[in-house]
Design a protein around this motif. Structure first.
Motif, PDB file in Angstrom:
ATOM      1  N   SER A   1     -15.353  -0.509   4.494  1.00 60.02           N
ATOM      2  CA  SER A   1     -14.673  -0.363   3.209  1.00 60.02           C
ATOM      3  C   SER A   1     -15.044   0.972   2.611  1.00 60.02           C
ATOM      4  CB  SER A   1     -15.147  -1.443   2.236  1.00 60.02           C
ATOM      5  OG  SER A   1     -14.322  -2.540   2.332  1.00 60.02           O
TER       6      SER A   1
ATOM      7  N   GLU B   1      -6.575   0.602   1.828  1.00 56.21           N
ATOM      8  CA  GLU B   1      -5.771  -0.582   1.489  1.00 56.21           C
ATOM      9  C   GLU B   1      -4.968  -1.091   2.682  1.00 56.21           C
ATOM     10  OE1 GLU B   1      -3.472   0.578  -1.947  1.00 56.21           O
ATOM     11  OE2 GLU B   1      -5.231   0.578  -3.253  1.00 56.21           O
TER      12      GLU B   1
ATOM     13  N   GLN C   1      -7.154   6.348  -0.389  1.00 57.28           N
ATOM     14  CA  GLN C   1      -6.974   5.013  -0.978  1.00 57.28           C
ATOM     15  C   GLN C   1      -5.981   4.194  -0.153  1.00 57.28           C
ATOM     16  OE1 GLN C   1      -7.422   4.764  -5.530  1.00 57.28           O
ATOM     17  NE2 GLN C   1      -6.606   6.814  -5.239  1.00 57.28           N
ATOM     18  N   TYR C   2      -4.926   4.844   0.300  1.00 56.32           N
ATOM     19  CA  TYR C   2      -3.931   4.172   1.143  1.00 56.32           C
ATOM     20  C   TYR C   2      -4.598   3.625   2.411  1.00 56.32           C
ATOM     21  CZ  TYR C   2      -0.053   3.554   4.407  1.00 56.32           C
ATOM     22  OH  TYR C   2       0.827   3.032   5.323  1.00 56.32           O
TER      23      TYR C   2
ATOM     24  N   PRO D   1       0.805  -1.235   0.000  1.00 55.47           N
ATOM     25  CA  PRO D   1       0.000   0.000   0.000  1.00 55.47           C
ATOM     26  C   PRO D   1       0.837   1.284   0.000  1.00 55.47           C
ATOM     27  CG  PRO D   1      -0.925  -1.563   1.557  1.00 55.47           C
ATOM     28  CD  PRO D   1       0.366  -2.151   1.080  1.00 55.47           C
TER      29      PRO D   1
ATOM     30  N   ARG E   1       2.155   1.759  -3.449  1.00 52.86           N
ATOM     31  CA  ARG E   1       1.050   2.142  -4.331  1.00 52.86           C
ATOM     32  C   ARG E   1       0.750   3.636  -4.154  1.00 52.86           C
ATOM     33  NH1 ARG E   1      -2.110  -2.262  -6.012  1.00 52.86           N
ATOM     34  NH2 ARG E   1      -4.084  -1.145  -5.871  1.00 52.86           N
TER      35      ARG E   1
ATOM     36  N   SER F   1      -7.308  -2.594   5.396  1.00 53.37           N
ATOM     37  CA  SER F   1      -8.419  -3.204   4.657  1.00 53.37           C
ATOM     38  C   SER F   1      -9.279  -4.115   5.536  1.00 53.37           C
ATOM     39  CB  SER F   1      -7.899  -3.983   3.451  1.00 53.37           C
ATOM     40  OG  SER F   1      -7.058  -5.022   3.882  1.00 53.37           O
TER      41      SER F   1
END
Lengths: 233, 233
Positions: B86, B78, B74-75, A88, A91, B81
């Motif tokens: 979510s 992820e 987004q990090y 992550p 990313r 997670s």
């Protein structure tokens, strides 16, 4: 069962090139539909009603717009060479650099080419600062993606490697002279040498005539993009 | 909530991008140390953590900085997670649609409403207000398509696009108070108007979104500092 993949594109667009590179790196077969951007098809207008621009990826009955969104979609929807690492943190770094290219570096270079006077001086300074940042990053790695081309490389090299030379020639302005930015030059060469990339690079001479013929439109586009760039610096 | 180790968020109380990240961290049920930044006198920590853009928000996780609000969101989804809710849907196309509209909001809505605040003439202000309303009309369409009759962009509960749009609501309210611009007209954008109220009423929003008056005070301070040709109410 695989659904058909089509890419609505147009000659000379580095953003369409991004999508093509990603599809080819993944080994995805696709049909390229070439648009005349001065006479947009009903297909394009229907599938990108918000922006009316290319590229648009059609996967079965799904439409995906905006090149960076398309890149992430291609990475998630298809197997094959990953465009993003699994970690992550890595990313996030890749996405950060893709954004930096799209919103800062490529934008300042583009705007510096088509503006004049004091405005151009400011943009030129920004462009050189941004390129210096990229130069520092590339001293430490072959590609932003590591050993292989990844999301950030596609975002940045798509424009800098092939189009930047053409655009500087058409605009009559040098932003990256031959003796500057050795790490960026090496990265551009490595990117261009990739056989997948070579398959979807437009002919350089055709690109020069294309941009020469739309020079006026480039100047107008830069003028309209300038306020947002300056406001969000 | 148990801490997840060393997590710091560098922020500024009225930054919608910081609010966006705080919302995401709330969704993930992650606790963190919040460090307010003075953007007119940037700290060593901020400059070291975000040397490229020198902006907030910056998430520092285990000593590693992550920058750019949408990248951070987004990090968070992820790296945590397994925790909390979510933020992104699982389907690649739905993810692409959410990313498309989030990019649109940052590209079009934010500059429009900031433009209302910074406008030097009533004419310029009206122009920016018009732009903002066009964006909201498009978001009304997006809401209809994405929500499919459910209460939020993401469905039954808030997701990526709700956060991307929702973090701006307190500023829209502040600008309504200062300049009398109506952004959510139940006649023109009924779905969005209802969503905005619903969003503001969530536990997450009530916990992390500042009062619109805080933004008004900040805006007036900025006007005093940089001078303004038109006065707010």
């Amino acid at each position: 069962m695989t659904e058909p993949v089509k890419l609505i594109g147009a000659f000379g667009s580095p953003f369409v090139h991004r999508a093509e590179v990603a599809l080819r790196l993944k080994g995805v077969a696709y049909e390229l539909i070439t648009e005349d951007l001065f006479n947009k098809s009903e297909l394009l207008l229907r599938h990108n009603p918000v922006h009316h621009r290319v590229p648009v990826l059609l996967h079965g009955d799904k439409a995906i717009c905006e090149s960076l969104v398309i890149l992430e979609y291609i990475d998630e929807a298809f197997d094959g060479q990953p465009l993003l690492p699994t970690d992550p943190g890595e990313r996030a770094e890749a996405r950060f650099w893709a954004k930096f290219f799209a919103e800062k570096c490529l934008m300042s270079v583009w705007l510096a080419l088509w503006t004049e006077g004091e405005t151009q001086k400011v943009l030129m300074k920004d462009a050189k600062e941004h390129l210096a940042i990229v130069e520092t990053q590339l001293k430490e790695k072959r590609f932003f993606g590591g050993v292989a081309i990844g999301l950030a490389d596609i975002a940045g090299a798509s424009v800098l490697s092939h189009w930047a030379g053409v655009l500087q020639e058409v605009a009559g302005i040098t932003i990256m002279s031959d003796d500057e930015y050795p790490a960026i030059r090496r990265w551009m060469e490595d990117y261009n040498a990739d056989e997948v990339v070579t398959e979807c690079l437009p002919d350089r001479d055709q690109l020069v005539s294309h941009f020469t013929s739309i020079r006026g439109k480039c100047v107008a586009a830069a003028k309209s993009m300038l306020p947002n760039y300056l406001a969000t610096k | 909530m148990a801490g997840e180790g060393d997590i710091k968020l560098l922020g500024m109380v009225v930054s919608p991008f910081v609010v966006r990240v705080r919302m995401a961290l709330h969704r993930k049920g992650v606790s963190y140390e919040y460090v307010e930044q003075d953007l007119f006198n940037k700290s060593e920590l901020l400059l070291r953590s975000n040397p490229v853009n020198k902006k907030v928000p910056v998430l520092i996780h285990g000593g590693k900085p992550i920058c750019e609000s949408l990248v951070i969101v987004q990090y968070a989804d992820e790296v945590w997670s397994g925790k909390g809710a979510s933020i992104f849907p699982a389907d690649p196309h739905e993810r692409a649609v959410a990313r498309f509209w989030a990019a649109y909001v940052d590209d079009k809505l934010f500059p429009a409403y900031i433009g209302i605040m910074k406008a030097a003439t009533e004419e310029a202000r009206a122009e920016k207000a018009k732009e903002a309303l066009v964006v909201l009309a498009n978001l009304e369409e997006a809401f209809a398509q994405c929500s499919k009759g459910k209460p939020f962009f993401a469905g039954d509960s808030v997701g990526y696009l709700d956060l991307a749009v929702g973090c701006n609501l307190f500023w829209l309210e502040a600008i309504r108070k200062m300049f009398g611009v109506t952004f959510f007209d139940v006649g023109k954008t009924p779905l969005l108007a209802a969503w905005a109220e619903r969003f503001a009423g969530t536990e997450m929003a009530r916990e992390v979104v500042p009062d619109a008056d805080t933004a008004v005070v900040f805006a007036k301070k900025l006007q005093a500092r940089f001078g303004s040709n038109t006065s707010a109410k």
